[in-house]
Design an enzyme around this catalytic site. Structure first.
Site, PDB file in Angstrom:
ATOM      1  N   MET A   1      -0.198  36.894  -2.489  1.00 46.32           N
ATOM      2  CA  MET A   1      -0.492  36.503  -1.127  1.00 46.32           C
ATOM      3  C   MET A   1      -0.136  35.022  -0.967  1.00 46.32           C
ATOM      4  O   MET A   1      -0.734  34.167  -1.595  1.00 46.32           O
ATOM      5  CB  MET A   1      -1.974  36.740  -0.841  1.00 46.32           C
ATOM      6  N   PRO A   2       0.846  34.699  -0.138  1.00 48.45           N
ATOM      7  CA  PRO A   2       1.198  33.304   0.103  1.00 48.45           C
ATOM      8  C   PRO A   2       0.103  32.569   0.888  1.00 48.45           C
ATOM      9  O   PRO A   2      -0.435  33.089   1.863  1.00 48.45           O
ATOM     10  CB  PRO A   2       2.469  33.384   0.938  1.00 48.45           C
ATOM     11  N   LEU A   3      -0.217  31.374   0.415  1.00 50.13           N
ATOM     12  CA  LEU A   3      -1.143  30.495   1.117  1.00 50.13           C
ATOM     13  C   LEU A   3      -0.395  29.209   1.410  1.00 50.13           C
ATOM     14  O   LEU A   3       0.023  28.489   0.504  1.00 50.13           O
ATOM     15  CB  LEU A   3      -2.381  30.201   0.272  1.00 50.13           C
TER      16      LEU A   3
ATOM     17  N   LYS B   1      -0.284  39.539   4.757  1.00 49.26           N
ATOM     18  CA  LYS B   1      -0.527  38.879   3.468  1.00 49.26           C
ATOM     19  C   LYS B   1      -0.450  37.357   3.548  1.00 49.26           C
ATOM     20  O   LYS B   1      -0.839  36.675   2.607  1.00 49.26           O
ATOM     21  CB  LYS B   1       0.487  39.366   2.427  1.00 49.26           C
TER      22      LYS B   1
ATOM     23  N   ARG C   1      -1.353  33.612   4.624  1.00 49.27           N
ATOM     24  CA  ARG C   1      -2.473  32.780   5.060  1.00 49.27           C
ATOM     25  C   ARG C   1      -1.946  31.371   5.297  1.00 49.27           C
ATOM     26  O   ARG C   1      -1.195  30.846   4.477  1.00 49.27           O
ATOM     27  CB  ARG C   1      -3.583  32.713   4.004  1.00 49.27           C
TER      28      ARG C   1
END
Length: 63
Positions: free
Chosen positions: A1-3, A38, A40
């Site tokens: 999940m990219p933040l 996915k 954020r």
């Protein structure tokens, strides 16, 4: 999940932030092959008194 963390000088409108979020989300999805659900993103608005350029607070910088 990219933040993704985005820091920028305070002053953008809500509409500008919405556009930024949409654009960055699409770029991340296209780049790393994930769905928008996915991604954020955190936006931090910086006050000029909390940001420096070349050893001087941005609030003190000559225009």
């Amino acid at each position: 999940m990219p933040l993704i963390n985005i820091q920028m000088i305070k002053g953008r409108t809500l509409e500008q932030k919405r556009k930024l979020i949409e654009t960055v989300t699409k770029a991340v999805c296209d780049s790393v092959n994930v769905s928008p659900e996915k991604v954020r993103i955190v936006i931090t608005d910086l006050e000029l008194e909390n940001y420096s350029i070349s050893g001087k607070l941005a609030i003190d910088k000559d225009n």
